[in-house]
Structure formats: structure tokens, C-alpha cells
Write a protein that holds these residues in place. Structure first.
Motif, mmCIF file in Angstrom:
data_model
loop_
_atom_site.group_PDB
_atom_site.id
_atom_site.type_symbol
_atom_site.label_atom_id
_atom_site.label_comp_id
_atom_site.label_asym_id
_atom_site.label_seq_id
_atom_site.Cartn_x
_atom_site.Cartn_y
_atom_site.Cartn_z
ATOM 1 N N UNK A 40 -26.841 6.930 76.958
ATOM 2 C CA UNK A 40 -27.317 7.971 77.255
ATOM 3 C C UNK A 40 -28.354 8.817 76.529
ATOM 4 N N UNK A 41 -28.530 8.695 75.656
ATOM 5 C CA UNK A 41 -29.083 9.641 74.587
ATOM 6 C C UNK A 41 -30.535 9.215 74.639
ATOM 7 N N UNK A 42 -31.150 10.352 74.733
ATOM 8 C CA UNK A 42 -32.897 9.325 74.528
ATOM 9 C C UNK A 42 -34.233 10.066 74.318
ATOM 10 N N UNK A 48 -27.801 12.991 65.763
ATOM 11 C CA UNK A 48 -27.510 13.305 67.216
ATOM 12 C C UNK A 48 -26.728 11.835 68.064
ATOM 13 N N UNK A 49 -27.687 11.318 67.641
ATOM 14 C CA UNK A 49 -26.933 9.459 68.385
ATOM 15 C C UNK A 49 -25.993 9.021 67.974
ATOM 16 N N UNK A 50 -25.635 9.189 66.585
ATOM 17 C CA UNK A 50 -24.347 8.394 65.873
ATOM 18 C C UNK A 50 -22.972 9.846 66.492
ATOM 19 N N UNK A 56 -18.675 9.064 72.102
ATOM 20 C CA UNK A 56 -18.661 8.708 73.984
ATOM 21 C C UNK A 56 -18.833 9.618 74.684
ATOM 22 N N UNK A 57 -19.818 10.845 74.026
ATOM 23 C CA UNK A 57 -19.976 11.797 75.936
ATOM 24 C C UNK A 57 -21.104 11.465 76.036
ATOM 25 N N UNK A 58 -22.037 12.069 76.601
ATOM 26 C CA UNK A 58 -23.367 11.378 76.738
ATOM 27 C C UNK A 58 -24.419 12.848 76.315
ATOM 28 N N UNK A 59 -23.657 13.778 76.228
ATOM 29 C CA UNK A 59 -24.789 14.254 74.813
ATOM 30 C C UNK A 59 -23.906 14.803 73.676
ATOM 31 N N UNK A 227 -29.011 3.666 67.838
ATOM 32 C CA UNK A 227 -30.349 3.317 69.097
ATOM 33 C C UNK A 227 -31.134 1.995 68.300
ATOM 34 N N UNK A 228 -31.575 1.621 68.942
ATOM 35 C CA UNK A 228 -32.850 0.037 69.045
ATOM 36 C C UNK A 228 -33.984 0.705 68.080
ATOM 37 N N UNK A 229 -34.428 0.123 68.160
ATOM 38 C CA UNK A 229 -36.727 0.178 67.791
ATOM 39 C C UNK A 229 -36.910 -0.746 69.226
#
Length: 269
Positions: A40-42, A48-50, A56-59, A227-229
Motif C-alpha cells: 500500500x506504500x507508494x 519506510x517500504x522495508x 505487515x502494516x499499511x503505513x 518495491x519494484x522498478x
């Protein structure tokens, strides 16, 4: 997946040519690729993404424990193992977590161990922790013969993880980490950072499969990143931070040989 010239032509889904062991597992229906998946992280912070991925949180920092740690806490007789010198966030939340890493220090003498057992006899938590540590040491060679780097280190850790997981009294969950995937440049190079990391990942997963032995048919291995690329190629023949990516689910207990996705396409929307 990327646009040309990084992508293979006319191939919607393909494994990188260095992933030979993973391809063999796919052919044996032991590998499922979960595509177009993410958090959900954008934003674009690795840290932060790690934190979101492991908690397993949403933020970021919504949760202070990890989803695997909470799973183990709900299964009181199960234990976990981190193949690092410190417990990663994903395993925090359970008191039945151990760590293992190769050591260049000499083995403790039997006399020292006996003194520790005497010292810890009246403390149940320390007594149990020492007993588990003894069990890990008896089940694995703790010495590395010197500093290890790169593929050698990854394969050693993966092999030890498999040996410990396969033991009847060993942990049921193990976590390994591998960094160096933030490749903004030269992704086409056959001996560049991306290709070498993929070779290392492939070799480590093969070592894990082999060391699990008969336990492989009961095992599930998740390979995930934060996250991806981006699809677009940047000015240095690499790719920059994106959102969605792919995960691998591998093991004898996996219904593999397929790509699982609700593929959204590659349009801007």
C-alpha cells in the motif's frame, strides 16, 4: 519487466537468463511467480517500504512487530531463526527467535558452557535460550574459515538454514536477507550488479533446496522485496524506483509452474 532495450523482445513474462535453478524449479512445478504485486506504500524510501513489508502494516511504523514474529507467537511451540547477527523486524514479536551467523571466533570450551549452564539454572528464560543455542551449535559448523562475501556467504547461509529447518527439533521458520538490488545503472551488463545478484540468489535458493532434503516437499519459500522498478529505462541504462513488482513462491508444497496475476498492463493508468 521493463521496456526495450532492457526487456527481452516479444516475451510478456520471462525469467532472467541467469536464473537457471529457478527455471528448473518452475519446470518441476515448484515455483509460482506472483506478478504485479506490491505494498500500500507508494513513496520511494527503501527504509519506510522495508518497514511496511516486514511489519505487515499499511503505513510505515504503524506496527512495531513483524508478521512472521506474530505468527510464531500464536504458535507457542514453534521457533524461528534469523540467519543474521540481529533479529530482523519481520521476526520480532515472538520470544522463540534465535540468530545464527558464521563466526571467526574460537569455539567455547566445554568448561565455559558448563559454567553458563550452572549460572543460568535458576532463570528459565536464559536456561531455555542457552539450550536452544547449544542445539544450533550441535547441528551446524559455526566456523566459516574466514570472512565470506557474495555468493559464498549467501550459499553458506542458505545451506545452513536448510539443515536447521530440516532437523526434527529445529526451527520451523527461517529468514535470510540479501541487499544490493537498487540497480539504477547498467542493468544489461552480463557481469553487472543485477546479473551477479540474480546469480547469487539462484545459487542460494538451489543450496536451500538441496540442504532441506526430504523436508523440501513440505516447505514453502517466499522471495519478496520492498518495491519494484519503473518500466521506463533511465539515462544510465537502469531503472528507477517503482511500486509494483514480483514475488516468488517456491517449494515442494507449492502448486507452481505458473504465473499468478491479475495483470493490469503497462499503461500510465
Amino acid at each position: 519487466y521493463a521496456s526495450p532495450p532492457l526487456a527481452l523482445p516479444d516475451t510478456p513474462f520471462a525469467l532472467h537468463p541467469t536464473l537457471t535453478s529457478l527455471h528448473a524449479m518452475y519446470e518441476k512445478r515448484e515455483l509460482a511467480v506472483v506478478h504485479a504485486t506490491g505494498l500500500a506504500y507508494r513513496e520511494r524510501s527503501h527504509f519506510d517500504a522495508q518497514q511496511v513489508l516486514e511489519s505487515g502494516g499499511t503505513q510505515p511504523y504503524e506496527l512495531a512487530t513483524g508478521w512472521l514474529g506474530r505468527t510464531l507467537a500464536a504458535q507457542s511451540q514453534r521457533s524461528g531463526l534469523a540467519l543474521t547477527t540481529a533479529v530482523p523486524l519481520v521476526l520480532r514479536g515472538s520470544d522463540r527467535i534465535d540468530t545464527w551467523a558464521p563466526s571467526t571466533l574460537p569455539e567455547p570450551s566445554p568448561d565455559l558452557v558448563a559454567r553458563l549452564e550452572f549460572l543460568y539454572a535458576g532463570d528459565s528464560a536464559l536456561r531455555e535460550a542457552l539450550a536452544r543455542a547449544k542445539g544450533l551449535r550441535e547441528g551446524a559448523d559455526m566456523t566459516s574459515g574466514g570472512p565470506m562475501q557474495g555468493r559464498q556467504a549467501a550459499m553458506t547461509l542458505a545451506r545452513k538454514a536448510g539443515e536447521m529447518l530440516a532437523a526434527a527439533a529445529g526451527p520451523r521458520i527461517a529468514v535470510l536477507e540479501m541487499g544490493g538490488w537498487d540497480t539504477h545503472a547498467n542493468q544489461m551488463s552480463p557481469n553487472g550488479a543485477l546479473a551477479n545478484n540474480l546469480r547469487t540468489l539462484d545459487a542460494a535458493l538451489a543450496a536451500l533446496r538441496n540442504s532441506l532434503g526430504n523436508a523440501w516437499r513440505h516447505s514453502v519459500v517466499l522471495v519478496a522485496t520492498e518495491f519494484g522498478r519503473e518500466v521506463a529505462v533511465n539515462g544510465t541504462m537502469g531503472s528507477d524506483h517503482g511500486t509494483g513488482g514480483a514475488a516468488f513462491v517456491i517449494g515442494g508444497a507449492v502448486a507452481g509452474g505458473r504465473v499468478i496475476t491479475d495483470w493490469p498492463g503497462l499503461a500510465k493508468s
